[in-house]
Write a protein that holds these residues in place. Sequence first.
Motif, short mmCIF file in Angstrom:
data_model
loop_
_atom_site.label_atom_id
_atom_site.label_comp_id
_atom_site.label_asym_id
_atom_site.label_seq_id
_atom_site.Cartn_x
_atom_site.Cartn_y
_atom_site.Cartn_z
N GLU A 127 13.58 -38.95 -26.57
CA GLU A 127 14.18 -37.99 -27.82
C GLU A 127 13.32 -36.58 -27.45
O GLU A 127 14.02 -35.52 -28.04
CB GLU A 127 13.31 -38.72 -28.98
N LEU A 142 18.54 -33.31 -26.81
CA LEU A 142 18.77 -34.21 -27.63
C LEU A 142 18.43 -33.73 -28.97
O LEU A 142 17.14 -33.41 -29.30
CB LEU A 142 17.92 -35.36 -27.10
N GLU A 177 25.91 -45.94 -27.71
CA GLU A 177 26.82 -44.62 -28.13
C GLU A 177 27.19 -43.76 -26.97
O GLU A 177 26.38 -43.67 -25.87
CB GLU A 177 26.04 -43.65 -28.90
N VAL A 204 27.58 -40.72 -26.20
CA VAL A 204 26.93 -39.47 -25.87
C VAL A 204 25.59 -39.72 -25.25
O VAL A 204 24.93 -38.95 -24.54
CB VAL A 204 26.59 -38.74 -27.19
N TYR A 205 25.15 -40.91 -25.42
CA TYR A 205 23.75 -41.32 -24.51
C TYR A 205 23.52 -41.25 -23.22
O TYR A 205 22.61 -40.64 -22.71
CB TYR A 205 23.66 -42.98 -24.84
N GLN A 206 24.87 -41.42 -22.29
CA GLN A 206 24.64 -41.20 -20.86
C GLN A 206 24.19 -40.03 -20.40
O GLN A 206 23.59 -39.69 -19.33
CB GLN A 206 25.87 -41.65 -20.24
N PHE A 232 22.29 -37.77 -21.86
CA PHE A 232 20.58 -37.56 -22.15
C PHE A 232 19.87 -38.46 -21.01
O PHE A 232 18.83 -38.18 -20.70
CB PHE A 232 20.45 -37.75 -23.49
N GLU A 273 22.34 -39.89 -29.73
CA GLU A 273 22.22 -39.37 -28.38
C GLU A 273 21.27 -40.24 -27.67
O GLU A 273 21.00 -40.46 -26.40
CB GLU A 273 21.80 -38.05 -28.46
#
Length: 266
Positions: free
Chosen positions: A10, A15, A25, A27-29, A31, A20
């Motif tokens: 985080e 982020l 989700e 968008v996670y990759q 981050f 995220e």
Amino acid sequence: MKLFISADIEGCAGLAIPAEAHKNEAVYQAFAKQMTREVVAACQAAHEMGAEQIVVKDGHGDASNIDPLQMPDYVTLIRGKSGHPYNMMWGIDDSFDGVLYLGYHAPAGNPEFSISHTSTGNSLYIRLNGAYMSEFMLNSYTAASHGVPVLFLSGDEAICSLAKELVPEMETAVTKRGVGGATICEPQGVVLERIRAGVKKALAKDRSSCRITLPESFTYEVTFKDWKKAYQMSFYPGMKAVDTFTNRLVTDRWMDVVTAHCFVVY
């Protein structure tokens, strides 16, 4: 030199919203890749300063965020959760010369980062000896229980400030600043350079100045968001209900605190 790195997501560059940080989700990759980049940057800087052994504990979620195939040859990466109460610090022992934290964030109850929390989203806030307890505080007392100094932290501005209050001589690298529900993010390149510079500065100084002493006793209080959760967790051994939402544990053993924490807030 042997170092332990505990990494979260985080507090990494960019982020700003809960999705995220969640693996399911889309968008996670992006981050997770940034988390890996920040860990690698810290490891490379530490190695240049003489660290021959570096153990990295992936500390976010199911602990499978950092790309193991990107780790330098001198780095041991711990993935997954053992079930031990140390959680984000599992793997640390008395043999380490220092601890570094990457991607850390403000604690539950802190309004200076939009997704501030402590370990899970179940608590409104947690207090340890009267102070709001962050994952940084929790993990730094675990390091202290092994006599290991706390040298460096990267994360949002709020947690960097709180870290310096507990360990004034440590180094920090700010990655972002929260205002209400907004997050003002530093550029990726700036963050990576701050991490490299901060790690090098931390390892160039007298590490003993970053060693903290455990308090003689602990009062651990969790104020839950849900009164039903509070009621259920009031039955954990040693915990006593303070009010409808708050439970308290008093002990002189640090292991009692970390063990209670890994059960009652999850």
